[in-house]
Motif scaffolding. Structure first.
Motif, PDB file in Angstrom:
ATOM      1  N   PRO A  55       0.798  -1.235   0.000  1.00 34.87           N
ATOM      2  CA  PRO A  55       0.000   0.000   0.000  1.00 34.87           C
ATOM      3  C   PRO A  55       0.826   1.280   0.000  1.00 34.87           C
ATOM      4  N   ARG A  56       2.073   1.218   0.428  1.00 34.46           N
ATOM      5  CA  ARG A  56       2.918   2.414   0.370  1.00 34.46           C
ATOM      6  C   ARG A  56       3.330   2.754  -1.053  1.00 34.46           C
ATOM      7  N   PHE A  57       3.192   1.802  -1.987  1.00 33.18           N
ATOM      8  CA  PHE A  57       3.705   1.986  -3.339  1.00 33.18           C
ATOM      9  C   PHE A  57       2.631   1.895  -4.425  1.00 33.18           C
ATOM     10  N   PHE A  58       1.440   1.420  -4.055  1.00 33.40           N
ATOM     11  CA  PHE A  58       0.361   1.244  -5.027  1.00 33.40           C
ATOM     12  C   PHE A  58      -0.971   1.636  -4.381  1.00 33.40           C
ATOM     13  N   ARG A  59      -1.790   2.389  -5.127  1.00 30.65           N
ATOM     14  CA  ARG A  59      -3.146   2.678  -4.659  1.00 30.65           C
ATOM     15  C   ARG A  59      -4.085   1.527  -5.001  1.00 30.65           C
ATOM     16  N   ARG A  60      -3.886   0.948  -6.173  1.00 34.21           N
ATOM     17  CA  ARG A  60      -4.745  -0.144  -6.622  1.00 34.21           C
ATOM     18  C   ARG A  60      -3.999  -1.460  -6.461  1.00 34.21           C
ATOM     19  N   LEU A  61      -4.638  -2.403  -5.789  1.00 35.50           N
ATOM     20  CA  LEU A  61      -4.076  -3.738  -5.610  1.00 35.50           C
ATOM     21  C   LEU A  61      -5.074  -4.757  -6.147  1.00 35.50           C
ATOM     22  N   HIS A 124       5.120 -10.200 -11.105  1.00 37.82           N
ATOM     23  CA  HIS A 124       4.153 -10.778 -12.041  1.00 37.82           C
ATOM     24  C   HIS A 124       2.730 -10.857 -11.499  1.00 37.82           C
ATOM     25  N   HIS A 125       2.564 -11.318 -10.265  1.00 40.13           N
ATOM     26  CA  HIS A 125       1.177 -11.451  -9.794  1.00 40.13           C
ATOM     27  C   HIS A 125       0.482 -10.105  -9.744  1.00 40.13           C
ATOM     28  N   LEU A 126       1.138  -9.116  -9.175  1.00 42.03           N
ATOM     29  CA  LEU A 126       0.518  -7.799  -9.061  1.00 42.03           C
ATOM     30  C   LEU A 126       0.140  -7.269 -10.442  1.00 42.03           C
ATOM     31  N   GLN A 127       1.065  -7.307 -11.382  1.00 39.64           N
ATOM     32  CA  GLN A 127       0.829  -6.732 -12.712  1.00 39.64           C
ATOM     33  C   GLN A 127      -0.218  -7.522 -13.497  1.00 39.64           C
ATOM     34  N   ILE A 128      -0.094  -8.845 -13.516  1.00 38.59           N
ATOM     35  CA  ILE A 128      -0.990  -9.664 -14.340  1.00 38.59           C
ATOM     36  C   ILE A 128      -2.392  -9.703 -13.750  1.00 38.59           C
ATOM     37  N   ALA A 129      -2.513  -9.852 -12.423  1.00 34.13           N
ATOM     38  CA  ALA A 129      -3.835  -9.881 -11.800  1.00 34.13           C
ATOM     39  C   ALA A 129      -4.556  -8.548 -11.965  1.00 34.13           C
ATOM     40  N   LEU A 130      -3.834  -7.435 -11.848  1.00 36.45           N
ATOM     41  CA  LEU A 130      -4.457  -6.129 -12.082  1.00 36.45           C
ATOM     42  C   LEU A 130      -4.950  -6.021 -13.523  1.00 36.45           C
ATOM     43  N   ALA A 131      -4.140  -6.484 -14.478  1.00 32.99           N
ATOM     44  CA  ALA A 131      -4.542  -6.421 -15.888  1.00 32.99           C
ATOM     45  C   ALA A 131      -5.814  -7.229 -16.126  1.00 32.99           C
ATOM     46  N   ASP A 258       4.115  11.654  -7.602  1.00 32.56           N
ATOM     47  CA  ASP A 258       3.477  10.708  -6.682  1.00 32.56           C
ATOM     48  C   ASP A 258       3.803   9.302  -7.190  1.00 32.56           C
ATOM     49  N   LEU A 259       4.623   8.570  -6.444  1.00 29.54           N
ATOM     50  CA  LEU A 259       5.068   7.256  -6.903  1.00 29.54           C
ATOM     51  C   LEU A 259       3.904   6.292  -7.048  1.00 29.54           C
ATOM     52  N   ARG A 260       2.970   6.325  -6.114  1.00 29.60           N
ATOM     53  CA  ARG A 260       1.827   5.419  -6.214  1.00 29.60           C
ATOM     54  C   ARG A 260       0.999   5.733  -7.458  1.00 29.60           C
ATOM     55  N   ALA A 261       0.811   7.003  -7.749  1.00 32.91           N
ATOM     56  CA  ALA A 261       0.055   7.379  -8.945  1.00 32.91           C
ATOM     57  C   ALA A 261       0.811   6.971 -10.211  1.00 32.91           C
ATOM     58  N   PHE A 262       2.131   7.097 -10.194  1.00 34.43           N
ATOM     59  CA  PHE A 262       2.928   6.674 -11.343  1.00 34.43           C
ATOM     60  C   PHE A 262       2.759   5.176 -11.585  1.00 34.43           C
ATOM     61  N   HIS A 263       2.861   4.380 -10.529  1.00 33.70           N
ATOM     62  CA  HIS A 263       2.702   2.931 -10.686  1.00 33.70           C
ATOM     63  C   HIS A 263       1.303   2.582 -11.191  1.00 33.70           C
TER      64      HIS A 263
END
Length: 289
Positions: A55-61, A124-131, A258-263
């Motif tokens: 949560p410190r690095f991503f708003r959407r999980l 991979h899990h974070l990126q692929i599951a979000l997609a 904003d790093l979280r917004a960038f991610h």
């Protein structure tokens, strides 16, 4: 790394120090799990610690959970150290970080943090599951697997582990650097095999002489590069582009970065071709200036 850990450091000439250190490291049982269960529990512990940092690095999980399980025995002898098996929220199937428990003496513990970051989260899990969970897009966009983006993100995720504070001692940091050297060597080996006529043995020797990777890992990796031209080069190209885009956004936006917004912006449209990702990033920078 203390002198008491590797006393030979004061007895060897500079050009012999690294090869001797790597050989010592490969043979030291401190860096080996004795049972498959211990290796799997080590990864599970790591993954849960990483989950708490997200949560410190991503708003959407992603909503889809993931687990850690052993690789099937029939394939483990010829497979890499780990891979990600994507799941499906719609079908009720979790994602899995699949760890190779074959030949535990070839699975050093100092590489575990980097591998967990790469294969599970924030890789991979974070990126692929979000997609997969994106809404309002053509369905194929949620399943698109652009190697340069997907694997580039996973390498970026390994480095993001530094900012998360995951590499907690000199051994783990050495493991991260060894993995980074591994990715760089891929560029050399891929090009050597397919552009300069290298033999398999030349590729294996190059990776063994210039990294702390185990022989088992090196041989499985080289076999993959032999049969998949260009795939190894795509990893590093993607990582460098992501790092470059982040640096441009930080420089242009300053305190407004904003790093979280960038991610969220990078991951918010699925696995994009790099020119499209660059255009979208530049457009976002222009809007926020």
């Amino acid at each position: 790394i203390r002198r008491t850990d590797f006393p030979q450091r004061d007895e060897l000439p500079a050009d012999a120090l690294l090869p001797a250190f790597v050989e010592w490291l490969r043979a030291d049982l401190r860096f080996v799990h004795r049972t498959p269960e211990a290796l799997l529990m080590g990864y599970r512990d790591l993954c849960k610690r990483i989950d708490a940092e997200l949560p410190r690095f991503f708003r959407r999980l992603p909503r889809l959970p993931y687990g850690v399980k052993p690789m099937a025995e029939f394939m483990s002898a010829s497979a890499p150290s780990a891979y990600y098996y994507q799941g499906s929220l719609e079908n009720g199937v979790p994602g899995y970080f699949v760890a190779n428990v074959h030949r535990l003496d070839q699975r050093p513990t100092y590489e575990m943090v980097a591998l967990a970051c790469h294969e599970a989260v924030p890789g991979h899990h974070l990126q692929i599951a979000l997609a997969q969970e994106l809404e309002g897009l053509q369905p194929w966009r949620s399943l698109l697997d652009t190697t340069v983006f997907v694997e580039g993100w996973a390498l970026y995720a390994e480095r993001l582990g530094l900012e998360m504070g995951l590499y907690q001692d000199a051994w783990q940091e050495f493991g991260r650097l060894s993995c980074e050297m591994w990715r760089a060597l891929r560029l050399v080996v891929d090009t050597g095999l397919h552009a300069f006529g290298w033999t398999r043995q030349q590729a294996v020797d190059t990776m063994l002489q210039n990294s702390a990777l185990s022989r088992e890992n090196v041989e499985r990796e080289v076999d993959r590069y032999v049969t998949w031209p260009g795939q190894a080069c795509a990893y590093k190209i993607g990582e460098l582009k992501l790092l470059g885009l982040r640096a441009r956004a930080e420089a242009a936006l300053g305190e407004r970065f904003d790093l979280r917004a960038f991610h969220d912006q990078v991951l918010g449209e699925g696995a994009l071709p790099l020119p499209v990702l660059e255009q979208r990033t530049e457009a976002r920078i222009a809007r926020l200036r």
